[in-house]
Design an enzyme around this catalytic site. Structure first.
Site, PDB file in Angstrom:
ATOM      1  N   LYS A   1      65.969 101.034  41.553  1.00  0.00           N
ATOM      2  CA  LYS A   1      64.661 100.559  41.094  1.00  0.00           C
ATOM      3  C   LYS A   1      64.281  99.215  41.710  1.00  0.00           C
ATOM      4  O   LYS A   1      63.110  98.919  41.914  1.00  0.00           O
ATOM      5  CB  LYS A   1      64.660 100.437  39.567  1.00  0.00           C
TER       6      LYS A   1
ATOM      7  N   SER B   1      72.057 107.102  42.275  1.00  0.00           N
ATOM      8  CA  SER B   1      70.906 106.205  42.126  1.00  0.00           C
ATOM      9  C   SER B   1      71.132 105.027  41.193  1.00  0.00           C
ATOM     10  O   SER B   1      70.457 104.019  41.278  1.00  0.00           O
ATOM     11  CB  SER B   1      69.699 107.015  41.657  1.00  0.00           C
TER      12      SER B   1
ATOM     13  N   GLU C   1      55.831  99.982  32.999  1.00  0.00           N
ATOM     14  CA  GLU C   1      56.274 100.888  31.940  1.00  0.00           C
ATOM     15  C   GLU C   1      57.763 101.122  32.174  1.00  0.00           C
ATOM     16  O   GLU C   1      58.239 101.014  33.296  1.00  0.00           O
ATOM     17  CB  GLU C   1      55.521 102.226  32.029  1.00  0.00           C
TER      18      GLU C   1
END
Lengths: 262, 394
Positions: free
Chosen positions: B88, B377, B110
């Site tokens: 991210k 990830s 969000e």
């Protein structure tokens, strides 16, 4: 009745238009039907029938609440079209459907247009369908003589404004403020200037929505626009079961809009 | 042709289904993004922070013991080793830096599991912007540690109690904020979803994953992989891995969705496997919905996959057959969570465990020399407590 004919009729009488939004199916669909009839008697010129959606991103807390509760009651386009079918026999003012795009898309655009025609719907407002994406629905509605209402607001660029105005019909839904639906104490200072310059170039009537809940606001707006749209204010009174107060307010707005206009 | 086209479309998918008020801010964002990424200064800054701050490039690790269990050559792209513990950060450093170049003073985001929220809060602290993060009430309870991390980083976490009180509603609320705040605020969307230009912009900040993978693998193996496997929630880690291989037609793309309690139940988040095209959060893409077009509540053991939509480019990949999408259920993801921990000493995020599980479940189909890259990830530390609770071992 065509939206255009309604605006012309009002214009001849020197009046401005009062447009009221109701979430279909809140608190139930019978209420929506009967209250629409009442609204016509109160002097409302057009009714927007709101199709509830699970993710109403342009709406504030009041309409989020009414959307959610209506969905829990099982309201869908099918039940809304039967409502429209009944309204066809009971009211003579134009009624429009206001929705987000997904319920319409899933219903099928052509099917949707056909049902609207058969149940006497005069216009469609889609909160998340900007000009760029509106082609297919607009074409389909056009076959049946139904208006797809265009939005404009102060952030709309000049280039887009021109394109949107050129293809507009029915009325222009002018969003008064940067934000979601819901009553505001104050509307932006620039609003009147923006409306004034818009009226100079628009061949389509302009109605102003978002945030309006006071007679004083109506009084100002009517100087530069052809109508006002009230949604959250109306639904809040319905939530609080203040139906008589609501009718009184609407009558005072009506009077405000009847007065001499520039 | 490079996609998206000028309308933001990937085939029929994507586009800009936004309220009129946001049309101009979206146009502005696209314009400023295109100008800014051309600037040498921005590229230099981005490269610097990705390397020195976020720890890129992340390793491409040959998982020897795991490979023996599978019977193929399995590599793990170690996005779990990027700062804040997941991919991210690639996107948030890119977007928050862009926001700074655009002279915005505030960012909003969000978040579901809290990973994107933490990554945005981190970048906001780094670049000195105010940050508000929208998070569903249900997720705030599930991920209290991440809520505290965001607060430590100086961000404000706003609880969302509308609708299903999860990621989708947090995104609704962030959009509502942006409709009134766009003049000074940039909305940092966390996945390759949302109205154009977001799917393109987020993808472009994530393709560093695939670019590095390609370079690293060519150096070690002197050839391209046979399979790229990644989990798909909104789809940013998978798109970041896949996209640089788009024209390498022999490289198979496998996207793995949250199968929840099973695809025959309603408790899953397998949007591409079980959904249909619809409009949610500003774009046309696959959506989990009922026949009336109302969006379905979802379920996944992993909060990061628990979303009823998916990025439009994935829908395009599905339609064209460029990628294949499968689902792995909660229990299988849990097994993979344990297996990878035990065999490699790497605790994967529950999201990434779905990708690991697909490889385990399909080991019969691989040949000894097949090269498989799994995008790891995120790291699993955030999930340890929840797994322990589920398994009753805490």
């Amino acid at each position: 009745m065509r939206i255009n004919d309604k605006f012309n009729e009002l214009k001849k009488q020197g009046k401005k238009s009062l447009i009221v939004y109701l979430t279909a199916g809140f608190p139930d669909i019978m209420f929506t039907e009967n209250f629409a009839v009442e609204l016509e008697k109160t002097g409302v010129d057009m009714i927007e029938i709101g199709v509830p959606f699970s993710d109403p991103i342009a709406d504030g807390p009041i309409l989020q609440h009414t959307n959610q509760l209506s969905l829990e009651k099982g309201t869908n386009l099918k039940s809304i079209f039967s409502l429209c079918e009944r309204l066809k026999a009971r009211i003579s003012i134009p009624y429009l459907l206001m929705s987000y795009y997904n319920p319409v898309y899933q219903f099928g655009i052509d099917n949707f247009a056909k049902e609207c025609f058969q149940t006497g719907v005069s216009g469609i407002i889609i909160a998340d369908l900007p000009f760029e994406e509106s082609g297919p629905l607009k074409d389909s509605l056009k076959t049946y003589g139904i208006d797809l209402i265009s939005f404009l607001t102060f952030t709309t660029s000049e280039r887009r404004k021109e394109k949107i105005l050129k293809k507009s019909s029915g009325f222009i839904y002018y969003i008064s403020l940067a934000g979601v639906t819901g009553p505001r104490e104050q509307l932006p200072e620039r609003l009147m200037d923006d409306l004034k310059s818009l009226k100079e170039i628009s061949h389509t009537p302009v109605a102003v929505g978002f945030g309006i809940s006071y007679a004083a606001q109506v009084k100002e707006i009517k100087k530069y626009a052809d109508g006002v749209i009230m949604g959250s204010f109306v639904m809040k009174e319905i939530i609080d079961n203040k139906i008589e107060e609501l009718k009184k307010s609407l009558i005072s707005f009506r009077e405000e809009l009847n007065g001499e206009s520039k | 042709m490079k996609l998206p086209d000028k309308y933001g479309k990937f085939g029929i998918f994507g586009g800009k289904f936004a309220p009129e008020t946001l049309m101009s801010p979206l146009e502005e964002l696209e314009k400023r993004y295109k100008e800014t990424i051309k600037s040498g200064m921005f590229r230099k800054d981005l490269k610097y922070y990705l390397e020195v701050y976020a720890g890129r490039p992340t390793p491409l690790y040959f998982a020897k013991s795991f490979s023996e269990k599978i019977g193929a050559r399995v590599y793990l792209k170690r996005e779990d080793m990027a700062f804040t513990g997941a991919h991210k950060i690639n996107n948030t450093i890119g977007q928050v830096l862009l926001a700074k170049y655009m002279k915005k003073t505030r960012v909003i985001a969000e978040t579901g599991a809290g990973q994107h929220g933490v990554a945005t809060a981190t970048a906001a602290a780094l670049f000195g912007l105010k940050c508000d993060v929208y998070m569903g009430e249900v997720d705030i309870k599930r991920q209290s540690l991440n809520v505290y991390r965001m607060k430590l980083l100086g961000s404000n976490v706003i609880s969302v109690s509308s609708g299903t009180k999860t990621l989708k509603d947090a995104m609704n609320e962030a959009m509502r904020d942006w409709i009134s705040s766009f003049e000074r605020t940039h909305y940092v969307i966390g996945s390759v979803a949302g109205p154009h230009p977001y799917p393109m912009l987020v993808r472009n900040f994530q393709i560093v994953i695939g670019k590095e993978t390609k370079k690293q693998l060519l150096k070690i193996e002197k050839k391209l992989p046979d399979y790229l496997v990644a989990c798909v929630g909104g789809g940013s880690n998978s798109m970041g891995l896949f996209y640089p291989f788009e024209n390498d037609r022999n490289v198979k793309f496998i996207g793995v969705e949250g199968g929840g309690k099973g695809l025959d139940t309603n408790l899953h988040s397998a949007t591409l496997c079980k959904g249909s095209p619809g409009i949610l959060h500003g774009s046309l893409s696959y959506v989990l919905q009922n026949k009336d077009g109302q969006i379905h509540p979802t379920h996944s053991i992993s909060a990061g996959l628990d979303y009823p939509g998916v990025g439009p480019e994935h829908s395009f990949y599905k339609e064209t057959g460029r990628a294949q999408y499968f689902a792995v259920n909660d229990n299988d993801a849990l097994k993979a969570f344990h297996l990878l921990s035990e065999t490699e000493g790497i605790i994967p995020a529950l999201e990434s465990a779905h990708a690991v599980s697909w490889v385990i479940n399909n080991k019969e189909k691989f040949r000894q020399n097949d090269i498989i890259v799994i995008n790891l990830s995120g790291r699993g530390d955030k999930d340890v407590q929840e797994v322990a609770e589920i398994e009753g071992t805490l």
